[in-house]
Design a protein around this motif. Structure first.
Motif, short mmCIF file in Angstrom:
data_model
loop_
_atom_site.label_atom_id
_atom_site.label_comp_id
_atom_site.label_asym_id
_atom_site.label_seq_id
_atom_site.Cartn_x
_atom_site.Cartn_y
_atom_site.Cartn_z
N ARG A 1 0.84 -1.21 0.00
CA ARG A 1 0.00 0.00 0.00
C ARG A 1 0.87 1.26 0.00
O ARG A 1 0.58 2.21 -0.74
CB ARG A 1 -0.92 -0.01 1.24
CG ARG A 1 -1.98 -1.09 1.16
CD ARG A 1 -2.78 -1.16 2.45
NE ARG A 1 -3.77 -2.23 2.39
CZ ARG A 1 -4.46 -2.66 3.45
NH1 ARG A 1 -4.28 -2.12 4.63
NH2 ARG A 1 -5.33 -3.64 3.32
N ASN B 1 -8.34 2.48 -0.82
CA ASN B 1 -8.77 1.14 -0.46
C ASN B 1 -10.28 1.10 -0.70
O ASN B 1 -11.06 1.61 0.10
CB ASN B 1 -8.42 0.80 0.98
CG ASN B 1 -8.51 -0.70 1.24
OD1 ASN B 1 -9.36 -1.37 0.67
ND2 ASN B 1 -7.64 -1.21 2.06
N ARG C 1 -13.76 -0.50 -0.99
CA ARG C 1 -14.45 -1.63 -0.38
C ARG C 1 -15.96 -1.54 -0.62
O ARG C 1 -16.69 -0.90 0.13
CB ARG C 1 -14.12 -1.69 1.11
CG ARG C 1 -12.61 -1.92 1.31
CD ARG C 1 -12.19 -2.24 2.71
NE ARG C 1 -10.91 -2.94 2.69
CZ ARG C 1 -10.26 -3.38 3.76
NH1 ARG C 1 -10.78 -3.21 4.95
NH2 ARG C 1 -9.12 -4.02 3.65
N ARG D 1 -11.68 4.02 1.55
CA ARG D 1 -10.81 4.13 2.73
C ARG D 1 -9.47 4.68 2.28
O ARG D 1 -8.86 4.12 1.36
CB ARG D 1 -10.66 2.73 3.35
CG ARG D 1 -9.55 2.60 4.34
CD ARG D 1 -9.38 1.15 4.82
NE ARG D 1 -8.20 1.04 5.64
CZ ARG D 1 -7.65 -0.10 6.04
NH1 ARG D 1 -8.20 -1.26 5.69
NH2 ARG D 1 -6.57 -0.11 6.78
N ASN E 1 -5.60 4.99 2.26
CA ASN E 1 -4.82 3.77 2.42
C ASN E 1 -3.32 4.01 2.63
O ASN E 1 -2.55 3.05 2.62
CB ASN E 1 -5.03 2.92 1.14
CG ASN E 1 -5.03 1.44 1.39
OD1 ASN E 1 -5.33 0.99 2.49
ND2 ASN E 1 -4.71 0.67 0.36
N ASN F 1 -7.84 6.17 7.14
CA ASN F 1 -7.41 4.78 7.09
C ASN F 1 -7.95 3.91 8.24
O ASN F 1 -8.59 2.87 7.99
CB ASN F 1 -5.87 4.79 7.11
CG ASN F 1 -5.27 3.55 6.47
OD1 ASN F 1 -5.94 2.55 6.29
ND2 ASN F 1 -3.99 3.63 6.12
N ASP G 1 -10.81 1.09 8.06
CA ASP G 1 -10.54 -0.32 8.36
C ASP G 1 -11.66 -0.89 9.22
O ASP G 1 -12.20 -1.96 8.94
CB ASP G 1 -9.20 -0.43 9.10
CG ASP G 1 -8.92 -1.84 9.58
OD1 ASP G 1 -9.04 -2.77 8.76
OD2 ASP G 1 -8.60 -2.01 10.78
N SER H 1 -11.71 -6.31 -1.58
CA SER H 1 -11.23 -4.93 -1.64
C SER H 1 -10.15 -4.74 -2.70
O SER H 1 -9.45 -5.68 -3.07
CB SER H 1 -10.69 -4.50 -0.27
OG SER H 1 -9.47 -5.11 0.02
N ASN I 1 -6.85 -2.27 -3.54
CA ASN I 1 -5.87 -1.26 -3.11
C ASN I 1 -5.36 -0.63 -4.39
O ASN I 1 -4.58 -1.24 -5.13
CB ASN I 1 -4.73 -1.93 -2.35
CG ASN I 1 -5.21 -2.63 -1.09
OD1 ASN I 1 -5.14 -2.09 -0.01
ND2 ASN I 1 -5.73 -3.85 -1.24
N SER J 1 -2.05 -2.10 -9.21
CA SER J 1 -2.87 -2.07 -8.00
C SER J 1 -3.03 -3.48 -7.45
O SER J 1 -2.78 -4.46 -8.16
CB SER J 1 -4.23 -1.45 -8.32
OG SER J 1 -4.04 -0.09 -8.71
#
Ligand code: IPM
Ligand code: MN
Length: 361
Positions: free
Chosen positions: A95, A103, A105, A131, A133, A247, A251, A269, A271, A278
């Motif tokens: 990451r 991130n 999701r 999110r 990251n 972040n 999470d 997910s 990243n 990625s």
């Protein structure tokens, strides 16, 4: 000439290699159907490799990955190794070193039977959490003073940069524009989730969010503190469309989100650094107790393959995989998403069969 994508395959620890094997089975099926290819390079990093060689993930591995299109990761974590060591070197390593600042999701309920919430169905649970990251408490800025004494001091910094906050917020707004309004809504919506009332440094999120929002007239905005967001996601999940979070809160809330969509067996997910290599992974951990038993549910990894295909630009293949998982779950053939309800390979085969039926009918 068909397109060829370079894919790093990093199964990692525990059940990682079993779920990745099924993800690759599904990938092979759609390659054949859509006429593209993947050149797969297997990467051995994880607990066994570390115990054999003393190496977590070397710089050369990151250099190799920089030349690839994507990485599919299984899971990292092993009780034989000090907590966080491999997670930090491999997952956080990718990451941070590859600057995978998103991130992504998605939380989507595919069948009402999978939802633990009373009176909520697929129409209520369809959201995407963006999110951040690469910052926050995950930067690793921490320390101990007078360790193991009664006067011990421990600290860790939650760190945000203007650039880091702005790019994830902008990504969330772009995601909202791309998704469009949910049924019954006038506009797509982005919710900012933070705790700026207590973590005052998060005031930067408040300010940057307002600034970016002013550029998107067609997108509605909302704000929730993380504690309230946990409550509303359980009570009124239909209020969420796109949400953006730092972040650590991202999470936490995405584990909650995973449960309302059916559990860790289905949550995937990405990243992502748009336009660059990625990494895609299931949200679940390595479940060492199920290792080698063909019990782990591979659907989350298969959904991660779908996200990877989307990132590669193979959108029809991505949709086919996602639709196959959805129709499999809607068919009632999957008894439960719990580990052991079906074997790992059986679920992989069921998804593949669903894909083949869908494209021939
Ligand atoms: C996740 C995991 C990781 C995280 C751990 C394994 C470091 O929980 O991907 O959500 O906290 O980001
Ligand atoms: Mn997590």
């Amino acid at each position: 000439m068909s397109k060829v994508y370079d894919i790093g395959v990093l199964p990692g620890d525990g059940i990682g290699d079993e779920v990745v094997r099924e993800g690759l089975r599904v990938l092979s099926a759609v390659e054949e159907i859509y006429g593209f290819q993947t050149k797969r390079e297997s990467m051995p990093y994880g607990a066994d490799h570390y115990l054999e060689t003393g190496e977590t993930m070397p710089d050369e591995a990151f250099d190799r990955i920089r030349d690839m299109h994507a990485v599919l990761l299984g899971a990292i974590g092993d009780p034989r190794i000090e907590v966080g060591k491999l997670e930090f070197a491999i997952i956080a390593g990718m990451r941070f070193k590859l600057d995978l600042f998103v991130n992504l999701r998605p939380i989507k309920l595919l069948h009402e039977n999978l939802c633990p919430l009373k009176d909520k169905g697929p129409a209520d649970i369809d959201m995407v959490i963006c999110r951040e990251n690469t910052e926050d408490a995950y930067c690793g800025i921490h320390g101990f003073l007078k360790k193991d004494t009664p006067d011990e001091v421990a600290h860790q910094s939650m760190m945000y940069t203007r650039k880091g906050v702005e790019r994830i917020i902008r990504y969330a707004f772009e995601t909202a524009v791309k998704r469009g309004a949910k049924p019954g809504a006038d506009k797509p919506q982005v919710t900012l989730i933070d705790k700026a009332n207590a973590v005052r440094a998060q005031d930067i999120w408040t300010r940057v969010f307002a600034e970016v929002a002013s550029e998107y007239e067609g997108v509605a905005t909302d704000h929730q503190y993380i504690d309230a967001a946990c409550m509303w996601m359980v009570k009124n999940p239909e209020w969420f469309d796109v949400a953006v979070a730092p972040n650590l809160f991202g999470d936490i809330i995405t584990d909650l989100g995973a449960m309302i969509q059916g559990g860790m067996g289905i949550a995937a997910s990405g990243n992502i650094h748009p336009g660059r290599v990625s990494m895609f992974e299931p949200i679940h951990g390595s479940a060492p107790k199920y290792r080698g038993q063909n019990k782990a549910n591979p659907l989350a990894t298969i959904m991660a393959v779908s996200m990877m295909l989307d990132h590669l630009g193979e959108t029809p293949a991505a949709r086919t995989v996602e639709d196959a998982v959805a129709s499999l779950l809607q068919s009632g053939k999957v008894k439960s998403l719990q580990a052991g309800a079906h074997s790992t390979s059986e679920l992989g085969e069921m998804v593949e069969a669903e894909i083949r039926t869908a494209v021939t009918s």
